[in-house]
Motif scaffolding. Sequence first.
Motif: not given
Length: 191
Positions: A107-108, A62, A13, A53-54, A104, A50
């Motif tokens: 979202c993750g 993230g 990430g 990644t999350a 992050a 970003l």
Amino acid sequence: MRALLNWWGALVGLLLILTGGLLQPAMPWWSPQAGFGFHDLPITAQVPALLLTALVCGPRSGMLAAVAYLSLGLSVIPVFQEGGGLAYLQQPSFGYLAGFIPAAWLCGRLAKQPGMDSLEHLTGTACLGVLTIQLCGLLNLGLGSLARRWGESLPQLLITYSLMPLPAQLLLCCVVGVMARLLRPLLLVNR
């Protein structure tokens, strides 16, 4: 094993965010006068990197990637758009960068919920990440304006840092949603 995957996801990430900061996305465009071409969007690809990644690696990876990116930028490595170093804390755009961490995480965390593998959910989650970054940036601009930290007026700062990049960022959320939908099964993301 899970901790090792979080670190690998964070490292990938971080590399995506660093690379994304160097890339300016373009949108295909057609007009009767000029024909087919590409129109540069007024942003870099670091926010989509970003968010991807999350969505793919989860909230820990993230957030670790975001913290590592901010740490690199606040040290002497000039990875931010206008350089780097501790003086960057005084820039109007720093609030948006600080928003990478809660975006992050959000979202993750949402992507880990059951039933979040659909394209619509992943795209919507990416949009929430962009809105989180925007809220953090707006809070920084507002507080900085109250403290008379910026040389420009608040309406001009809002146009420059929020309104101009927002449509392109939301457009790229569609791309992030598609990429996350394709990558999650390939990487055996367990949700």
